[in-house]
Scaffold this active site. Structure first.
Site, PDB file in Angstrom:
ATOM      1  N   PRO A   2      -5.790  -3.026   2.565  1.00  0.00           N
ATOM      2  CA  PRO A   2      -4.953  -4.182   2.865  1.00  0.00           C
ATOM      3  C   PRO A   2      -4.964  -5.189   1.721  1.00  0.00           C
ATOM      4  CG  PRO A   2      -6.292  -3.612   4.751  1.00  0.00           C
ATOM      5  CD  PRO A   2      -6.780  -2.765   3.610  1.00  0.00           C
ATOM      6  N   GLU A   3      -3.786  -5.716   1.397  1.00  0.00           N
ATOM      7  CA  GLU A   3      -3.685  -6.713   0.342  1.00  0.00           C
ATOM      8  C   GLU A   3      -3.595  -8.102   0.967  1.00  0.00           C
ATOM      9  OE1 GLU A   3      -0.969  -5.872  -2.798  1.00  0.00           O
ATOM     10  OE2 GLU A   3      -1.470  -3.755  -2.871  1.00  0.00           O
TER      11      GLU A   3
END
Length: 293
Positions: A2-3
């Site tokens: 996840p960014e």
């Protein structure tokens, strides 16, 4: 992994449930995630109020009563699931994302408002640590992390100053967490395309004499902000394991202009080029050779 937009989306999902609530009990269903849990982890959280829930780079940070920070990282596949109660105290809907196997529910926070927040992590690359609040900026996890790309810290002047004189490729500089916190591969590719800047050009070329910002620095700053804001509004991007706290999926991947679109027509009006893929530092870079210079 996840960014920043995905982590921020999770934070916004958890905030109304956790902030202001006391952690009545913490249930640990294994001794470790990526790392062992801190000594007396559950006991140190018991009967403590969550005073705030913030994000630093890709970390979730809960300010816990007693000057303690609960630092949480989602790793590759971590997700939080929320179960709430209705007004009569009966269990409400349990939001479980597709693929969220209950066998991988490793941590459960039982809150004073009746909610139950469960951390599920198939690959167990996530982690949770307890950090003294006084070490918010000096702890090894946070020391040396760059500015946040959201808010007022990032502007063209700051970006030009950070990149002035740097010969590293522009994409590498944007991914350097010591300069800018939380930017990841997907959104850097998208921002560079919107700004019309080639990922391989030297980072220092967007700074003028004395580190003054160029028009390219201004375009890139706007593009970074726009891409992140739009991704957060869309709930992030769902590529493999990621899902929200309510089980829904992110939709920004449907707005990708270059990422994962090798060979597709460039989305820039009037360009006529095609999206190409190269590898930089072992990671795929997607860009348009025709309009990114």
């Amino acid at each position: 992994m996840p960014e920043l937009p995905e982590v921020e989306t999770v934070r916004r999902g958890l905030e109304p449930v956790m902030t202001g609530a006391r952690i009545m009990r913490t249930e640990l269903r294994r001794a470790d995630l990526r790392f062992p849990f801190p000594e007396r982890f559950a006991q140190r959280l018991q009967e403590r109020t969550v005073q705030a829930l913030s994000r630093r780079a890709k970390y979730l940070v809960a300010d816990i009563e007693g000057d303690v920070l609960l630092v949480m990282h989602l790793g590759m596949s971590g997700r939080f699931l929320i179960e709430t109660q209705d007004a009569a105290g009966r269990p409400g809907a349990f939001h479980r994302p597709a693929g969220g196997n209950p066998a991988h529910d490793h941590v459960v926070f039982h809150l004073s408002n009746g909610a139950r927040v469960t951390y599920n992590d198939t690959r167990r690359f996530g982690f949770m640590l307890l950090v003294p609040a006084r070490e918010r900026e000096t702890h090894p996890l946070f020391r040396g992390i760059g500015i946040e790309p959201l808010g007022n810290a990032l502007d063209a002047e700051t970006l030009a100053r950070l990149f002035a004189g740097k010969r590293a490729p522009l994409k590498a500089a944007l991914l350097d967490q010591r300069l800018i916190a939380g930017l990841g591969n997907i959104y850097v590719c998208e921002a560079l395309h919107r700004a019309g800047l080639a990922p391989e050009r030297a980072a220092g070329t967007i700074a003028g004499d004395g580190g003054a910002p160029t028009e390219e620095a201004r375009r890139l700053t706007r593009a970074i902000r726009d891409v992140l804001d739009e991704a957060i509004a869309a709930g992030g991007s769902t590529l493999r394991d990621y899902a929200h706290t309510d089980g829904s999926l992110g939709y920004f991947q449907h707005a990708f202009r270059v990422y994962g679109r090798e060979g597709a027509p460039c989305a820039t009006p009037g360009c006529g080029g095609s999206v190409a893929r190269i590898v930089q530092s072992g990671r795929s870079t997607f860009f348009c050779p025709a309009c990114q210079r």
